[in-house]
Motif scaffolding. Structure first.
Motif, short mmCIF file in Angstrom:
data_model
loop_
_atom_site.label_atom_id
_atom_site.label_comp_id
_atom_site.label_asym_id
_atom_site.label_seq_id
_atom_site.Cartn_x
_atom_site.Cartn_y
_atom_site.Cartn_z
N ARG A 184 0.05 5.20 -5.29
CA ARG A 184 -1.14 4.77 -6.02
C ARG A 184 -2.27 5.80 -5.95
O ARG A 184 -3.31 5.63 -6.58
CB ARG A 184 -1.64 3.44 -5.47
CG ARG A 184 -0.58 2.35 -5.41
CD ARG A 184 0.01 2.05 -6.75
NE ARG A 184 1.12 1.12 -6.69
CZ ARG A 184 2.16 1.14 -7.51
NH1 ARG A 184 2.22 2.04 -8.47
NH2 ARG A 184 3.14 0.27 -7.39
N ILE A 215 -12.74 1.09 0.90
CA ILE A 215 -13.56 -0.13 1.05
C ILE A 215 -12.82 -1.17 1.90
O ILE A 215 -13.41 -1.85 2.74
CB ILE A 215 -13.90 -0.72 -0.34
CG1 ILE A 215 -14.89 0.20 -1.07
CG2 ILE A 215 -14.47 -2.13 -0.22
CD1 ILE A 215 -15.08 -0.15 -2.54
N ASP A 216 -11.50 -1.26 1.69
CA ASP A 216 -10.69 -2.25 2.41
C ASP A 216 -10.36 -1.83 3.83
O ASP A 216 -9.63 -2.54 4.53
CB ASP A 216 -9.39 -2.50 1.64
CG ASP A 216 -9.62 -3.20 0.30
OD1 ASP A 216 -10.73 -3.75 0.12
OD2 ASP A 216 -8.71 -3.20 -0.54
N ASP A 217 -10.88 -0.69 4.25
CA ASP A 217 -10.70 -0.22 5.64
C ASP A 217 -9.21 -0.12 6.00
O ASP A 217 -8.78 -0.57 7.05
CB ASP A 217 -11.42 -1.15 6.62
CG ASP A 217 -11.60 -0.52 7.99
OD1 ASP A 217 -11.67 0.72 8.07
OD2 ASP A 217 -11.64 -1.28 8.98
N GLN A 277 -8.22 7.13 -8.85
CA GLN A 277 -9.51 7.30 -8.18
C GLN A 277 -10.09 5.95 -7.74
O GLN A 277 -10.69 5.84 -6.66
CB GLN A 277 -10.46 8.06 -9.10
CG GLN A 277 -9.99 9.49 -9.36
CD GLN A 277 -10.84 10.23 -10.37
OE1 GLN A 277 -11.64 9.62 -11.10
NE2 GLN A 277 -10.68 11.54 -10.44
N GLN A 278 -9.89 4.93 -8.56
CA GLN A 278 -10.36 3.60 -8.20
C GLN A 278 -9.60 3.06 -7.00
O GLN A 278 -10.19 2.44 -6.10
CB GLN A 278 -10.21 2.65 -9.39
CG GLN A 278 -10.60 1.20 -9.10
CD GLN A 278 -12.02 1.05 -8.56
OE1 GLN A 278 -12.92 1.78 -8.97
NE2 GLN A 278 -12.23 0.12 -7.62
N THR A 279 -8.30 3.29 -6.96
CA THR A 279 -7.51 2.81 -5.82
C THR A 279 -7.91 3.53 -4.54
O THR A 279 -7.98 2.91 -3.47
CB THR A 279 -6.00 3.03 -6.08
OG1 THR A 279 -5.64 2.36 -7.30
CG2 THR A 279 -5.16 2.49 -4.94
N ARG A 293 -10.86 4.57 -3.77
CA ARG A 293 -12.11 3.96 -3.32
C ARG A 293 -11.86 2.56 -2.75
O ARG A 293 -12.46 2.18 -1.74
CB ARG A 293 -13.11 3.90 -4.48
CG ARG A 293 -13.50 5.27 -4.98
CD ARG A 293 -14.55 5.23 -6.08
NE ARG A 293 -14.69 6.55 -6.68
CZ ARG A 293 -15.34 7.56 -6.12
NH1 ARG A 293 -15.92 7.41 -4.95
NH2 ARG A 293 -15.41 8.74 -6.74
N GLN A 294 -10.95 1.83 -3.37
CA GLN A 294 -10.65 0.48 -2.89
C GLN A 294 -9.99 0.52 -1.51
O GLN A 294 -10.31 -0.29 -0.64
CB GLN A 294 -9.76 -0.25 -3.89
CG GLN A 294 -9.71 -1.77 -3.65
CD GLN A 294 -11.08 -2.41 -3.77
OE1 GLN A 294 -11.79 -2.20 -4.76
NE2 GLN A 294 -11.49 -3.18 -2.75
N TYR A 295 -9.07 1.46 -1.32
CA TYR A 295 -8.43 1.60 0.00
C TYR A 295 -9.47 1.91 1.08
O TYR A 295 -9.38 1.40 2.20
CB TYR A 295 -7.38 2.71 -0.04
CG TYR A 295 -6.03 2.32 -0.61
CD1 TYR A 295 -5.84 1.12 -1.31
CD2 TYR A 295 -4.93 3.16 -0.48
CE1 TYR A 295 -4.61 0.77 -1.85
CE2 TYR A 295 -3.68 2.83 -1.01
CZ TYR A 295 -3.53 1.64 -1.69
OH TYR A 295 -2.31 1.30 -2.21
N PRO A 316 0.84 -1.20 0.00
CA PRO A 316 0.00 0.00 0.00
C PRO A 316 0.88 1.25 0.00
O PRO A 316 1.88 1.32 0.73
CB PRO A 316 -0.80 -0.12 1.30
CG PRO A 316 -0.77 -1.57 1.65
CD PRO A 316 0.56 -2.07 1.16
#
Length: 431
Positions: A60, A89-91, A81-83, A85-87, A56
């Motif tokens: 990114r 979501i992945d808390d 932008q996708q990363t 949001r994923q970070y 991480p």
């Protein structure tokens, strides 16, 4: 979580809901250097990519400006932008509500630069020359540099700052007292920084210290105190926060907020997330903060004609000293000149105003160079002239911005690239 940042306080700086990577994600790979550094050194960013690997990282979440003109820039922005949001979501983050973070950065030279992370109210910021807002640009903002950055911020769920804002806090009343309180404050990160960036530690500032900080900032912005400090007429609008690094990033945040307001005419702007931008405050008088001159090299010109025109316009003399001095490198010779008809508060301002007009009329190219030895080497080329400018004193920054509206572009450098801000904190900018 409601923001509740716009209160009756009298200063543009405030606490924020700050995101930091959970302890298991805090490694040397997380923090990377400001995106506007090493733009001519692709090897630096390639090595950063290698060091980060699959871990991480803020790499990114940002776009190094080296890649702004690449053909795949649209895909890069979408991936960022996708990363983000994923970070989320992945808390991957811990959120610290209503937080300020005290920062100690050990620079590449071993000196410690103290800072304070929180948010700036963009309603109290105007980057236009001649602005009388509490938060001001220190150099001209180039409007054309904003749209590419807007493409990144628009649609991004969070922001990462490399913005550093300067306080003229001679009494060291805002940030410096926190150094004595560290033992009683919660440490939230402690890590080395990659590629010679030194190291960094951050502490959570408790509520009572936040109140003290806000009171000290209000004192800096008190109109009577401000007028007396700079020997100005009563009623002069105080300048409290002067841009150090990240001028165009803050301008982009402002543009994004104005766009958001236009799209949400009935919204509660007092508490909307886009109204604020995450920044680090640094005291201008930190011994770790060094201003270095940025010199000029003129190419593809008739150097004798340029020097003759400059001599006439600025009344350059070698035998009669004045406050504004520079050195010109021409035909292998260095000559010191004094300006007797200045057009700006600083030597660099008088010189740059002349050069802008002369180049527009006569053609030629200009480049901005760190290091007198580099200028001397480049000046060996035909149809070339070098101009060595003096370092700007820290004491000149605020008075010049107040008097002239903004500094000429490329007036000074605030430290080396390795010592620029590394990304650590994040903040949500959409619900």
């Amino acid at each position: 979580m409601k923001n509740n940042q716009a209160t009756a306080q009298k200063t543009a700086f405030s606490a924020a809901n700050i995101l930091l990577p959970k302890k298991e994600h805090q490694s040397e790979a997380w923090a990377v250097c400001a995106c506007d550094q090493y733009t001519g050194e692709p090897a630096y960013w390639a090595e950063t990519e290698r060091l980060v690997g699959e871990k991480p990282s803020t790499l990114r979440l940002i776009l190094p400006e080296l890649y702004l003109e690449e053909n795949d820039v649209t895909e890069r922005i979408a991936a960022i932008q996708q990363t983000m949001r994923q970070y989320l979501i992945d808390d991957m983050f811990d959120e610290y509500p209503a937080a300020m973070i005290y920062v100690e950065r050990i620079q590449s030279d071993g000196l410690c630069r103290a800072g304070l992370v929180g948010t700036i109210d963009l309603e109290q910021y105007n980057y236009e020359k001649g602005s009388i807002s509490p938060v001001r640009a220190t150099e001209a903002t180039v409007a054309e540099r904003i749209p590419p950055r807007m493409r990144i911020r628009s649609g991004a769920p969070m922001e990462l700052p490399h913005i550093m804002i300067l306080l003229d806090d001679v009494k060291k009343a805002v940030i410096e007292p926190l150094a004595e309180k560290k033992s009683s404050m919660q440490i939230v990160y402690d890590t080395n920084l990659m590629q010679g960036g030194g190291s960094i530690k951050g502490w959570l500032v408790p509520a009572d210290e936040q109140a003290r900080i806000l009171a000290a900032l209000e004192q800096l912005g008190d109109p009577a105190v401000f007028a007396e400090k700079y020997h100005l007429p009563e009623g002069t609008a105080p300048l409290v926060y002067a841009m150090g690094d990240g001028n165009h990033s803050l301008a982009t945040a402002k543009a994004y907020y104005e766009q958001w307001k236009a799209a949400h005419p009935n919204a509660d702007t007092a508490n909307c997330l886009p109204r604020y931008a995450l920044v680090e405050l640094v005291n201008l008088h930190s011994p770790a903060l060094q201003f270095e001159a940025i010199h000029r090299i003129l190419m593809q010109i008739d150097p004798e004609a340029l020097l003759a025109d400059m001599t006439a316009a600025l009344d350059l003399r070698t035998d009669s000293e004045s406050a504004q001095a520079m050195e010109i490198i021409l035909n292998g010779k260095i000559t010191k000149y004094f300006i007797h008809k200045p057009t700006s508060n600083l030597t660099v301002g008088s010189v740059q105003q002349f050069l802008d007009a002369w180049l527009k009329e006569n053609g030629g190219k200009i480049d901005y160079i760190h290091g007198a030895d580099v200028v001397a080497k480049l000046a060996e080329q035909p149809n070339t002239m070098g101009i060595l400018l003096p370092d700007m004193r820290k004491s000149e920054l605020f008075p010049t911005v107040i008097a002239d509206g903004a500094l000429p572009r490329k007036t000074f450098s605030m430290g080396h690239a390795a010592d620029k801000r590394f990304y650590m904190e994040c903040r949500k900018i959409e619900e």
